[in-house]
Design a protein around this motif. Sequence first.
Motif, mmCIF file in Angstrom:
data_model
loop_
_atom_site.group_PDB
_atom_site.id
_atom_site.type_symbol
_atom_site.label_atom_id
_atom_site.label_comp_id
_atom_site.label_asym_id
_atom_site.label_seq_id
_atom_site.Cartn_x
_atom_site.Cartn_y
_atom_site.Cartn_z
ATOM 1 N N GLY A 1 -8.297 -6.116 -2.878
ATOM 2 C CA GLY A 1 -8.723 -5.001 -2.049
ATOM 3 C C GLY A 1 -7.477 -4.195 -1.732
ATOM 4 N N LEU A 2 -7.466 -2.915 -2.096
ATOM 5 C CA LEU A 2 -6.283 -2.070 -1.933
ATOM 6 C C LEU A 2 -6.577 -0.896 -1.011
ATOM 7 N N VAL A 3 -5.542 -0.461 -0.297
ATOM 8 C CA VAL A 3 -5.637 0.676 0.608
ATOM 9 C C VAL A 3 -4.485 1.625 0.318
ATOM 10 N N LEU A 4 -4.776 2.911 0.352
ATOM 11 C CA LEU A 4 -3.737 3.941 0.272
ATOM 12 C C LEU A 4 -3.910 4.826 1.498
ATOM 13 N N ASP A 5 -2.858 4.901 2.332
ATOM 14 C CA ASP A 5 -2.972 5.708 3.549
ATOM 15 C C ASP A 5 -2.165 6.994 3.470
ATOM 16 N N ASP A 6 -1.619 7.301 2.309
ATOM 17 C CA ASP A 6 -0.936 8.579 2.080
ATOM 18 C C ASP A 6 -1.544 9.213 0.841
ATOM 19 N N ASN B 1 -4.229 2.744 -22.367
ATOM 20 C CA ASN B 1 -2.771 2.931 -22.429
ATOM 21 C C ASN B 1 -2.377 4.379 -22.701
ATOM 22 N N ARG B 2 -3.214 5.315 -22.247
ATOM 23 C CA ARG B 2 -2.913 6.743 -22.380
ATOM 24 C C ARG B 2 -2.956 7.454 -21.039
ATOM 25 N N GLY B 3 -3.080 6.698 -19.951
ATOM 26 C CA GLY B 3 -3.073 7.303 -18.628
ATOM 27 C C GLY B 3 -4.418 7.803 -18.136
ATOM 28 N N VAL B 4 -5.490 7.451 -18.828
ATOM 29 C CA VAL B 4 -6.818 7.906 -18.415
ATOM 30 C C VAL B 4 -7.160 7.364 -17.028
ATOM 31 N N TYR B 5 -6.943 6.071 -16.818
ATOM 32 C CA TYR B 5 -7.281 5.453 -15.535
ATOM 33 C C TYR B 5 -6.525 6.120 -14.385
ATOM 34 N N LEU B 6 -5.213 6.280 -14.537
ATOM 35 C CA LEU B 6 -4.436 6.916 -13.464
ATOM 36 C C LEU B 6 -4.873 8.360 -13.235
ATOM 37 N N SER B 7 -5.222 9.056 -14.285
ATOM 38 C CA SER B 7 -5.709 10.429 -14.129
ATOM 39 C C SER B 7 -7.007 10.453 -13.334
ATOM 40 N N VAL C 1 -9.708 3.485 -0.284
ATOM 41 C CA VAL C 1 -9.798 2.048 -0.506
ATOM 42 C C VAL C 1 -10.483 1.791 -1.844
ATOM 43 N N LEU C 2 -10.148 0.642 -2.438
ATOM 44 C CA LEU C 2 -10.792 0.252 -3.684
ATOM 45 C C LEU C 2 -10.571 -1.212 -3.954
ATOM 46 N N GLN C 3 -11.339 -1.717 -4.898
ATOM 47 C CA GLN C 3 -11.163 -3.067 -5.418
ATOM 48 C C GLN C 3 -10.662 -2.924 -6.847
ATOM 49 N N ALA C 4 -9.562 -3.601 -7.160
ATOM 50 C CA ALA C 4 -8.956 -3.482 -8.480
ATOM 51 C C ALA C 4 -8.732 -4.871 -9.071
ATOM 52 N N GLN C 5 -8.985 -4.999 -10.354
ATOM 53 C CA GLN C 5 -8.767 -6.282 -11.009
ATOM 54 C C GLN C 5 -7.301 -6.686 -10.851
ATOM 55 N N THR C 6 -7.077 -7.939 -10.462
ATOM 56 C CA THR C 6 -5.733 -8.391 -10.122
ATOM 57 C C THR C 6 -4.767 -8.348 -11.302
ATOM 58 N N LYS C 7 -5.255 -8.530 -12.508
ATOM 59 C CA LYS C 7 -4.352 -8.600 -13.658
ATOM 60 C C LYS C 7 -4.180 -7.277 -14.395
ATOM 61 N N THR C 8 -5.026 -6.296 -14.110
ATOM 62 C CA THR C 8 -4.937 -5.026 -14.847
ATOM 63 C C THR C 8 -4.670 -3.858 -13.906
ATOM 64 N N SER C 9 -5.667 -3.415 -13.187
ATOM 65 C CA SER C 9 -5.559 -2.205 -12.363
ATOM 66 C C SER C 9 -4.690 -2.378 -11.120
ATOM 67 N N PRO D 1 -1.867 -4.093 -10.413
ATOM 68 C CA PRO D 1 -0.423 -3.839 -10.560
ATOM 69 C C PRO D 1 -0.093 -2.360 -10.790
ATOM 70 N N ILE D 2 -0.950 -1.672 -11.516
ATOM 71 C CA ILE D 2 -0.743 -0.243 -11.777
ATOM 72 C C ILE D 2 -0.771 0.530 -10.458
ATOM 73 N N LEU D 3 -1.734 0.197 -9.609
ATOM 74 C CA LEU D 3 -1.909 0.939 -8.359
ATOM 75 C C LEU D 3 -0.889 0.555 -7.293
ATOM 76 N N THR D 4 -0.487 -0.708 -7.234
ATOM 77 C CA THR D 4 0.517 -1.084 -6.233
ATOM 78 C C THR D 4 1.849 -0.399 -6.530
ATOM 79 N N LYS D 5 2.137 -0.146 -7.798
ATOM 80 C CA LYS D 5 3.349 0.616 -8.151
ATOM 81 C C LYS D 5 3.266 2.050 -7.657
ATOM 82 N N ARG D 6 2.051 2.529 -7.396
ATOM 83 C CA ARG D 6 1.835 3.916 -6.985
ATOM 84 C C ARG D 6 1.571 4.050 -5.495
#
Length: 159
Positions: free
Chosen positions: A5-10, A103-109, A127-135, A137-142
């Motif tokens: 479970g992820l949160v972005l407050d900015d 691997n072309r940035g579609v998800y992040l876009s 807020v969102l739910q992201a798969q622990t092994k795929t999405s 890590p991508i989102l925590t970096k952001r």
Amino acid sequence: MEWDGLVLDDLSTSIPTTAGLVIEPLSWDNAQAYATAIAGSPDSPYRSALLANASRFLHMPRQEVQIVVARLQGEIAGYAVLRIGPNKVAYLRNAMTVPAFRNRGVYLSLVAHRLAIARASGCTIAVLQAQTKTSSPILTKRGFTPVCRIVGLAPAPAK
């Protein structure tokens, strides 16, 4: 399967997008292509269910969620769902990239697009739910922050 479970407050966080990717609302004009691409083939048994769900969504007089599809080089490359709660929380729901476009940035876009809609709607948190092994890590970096872990159990596939 596990999700964070992820949160972005900015919501002004800068997220990279893919040049040439077009993101458009799900519509009668793209529903067939959406169902085929997400199902994986025109013969997939999931295609009819996806098309039926798209039809139900498009017939709703007031849509509480937004479904968008992403196109790259004219082909459906993925989709995502956004729900803006009455509390001005943006719920980034189901998102998927078609395997041929990974691997072309579609998800992040798709994430960036939904955050832009959320900001324009006055949201201050996403807020969102992201798969622990795929999405996840991508989102925590952001800038997304993990706040919980969700474990889902399913029966083993039939042999």
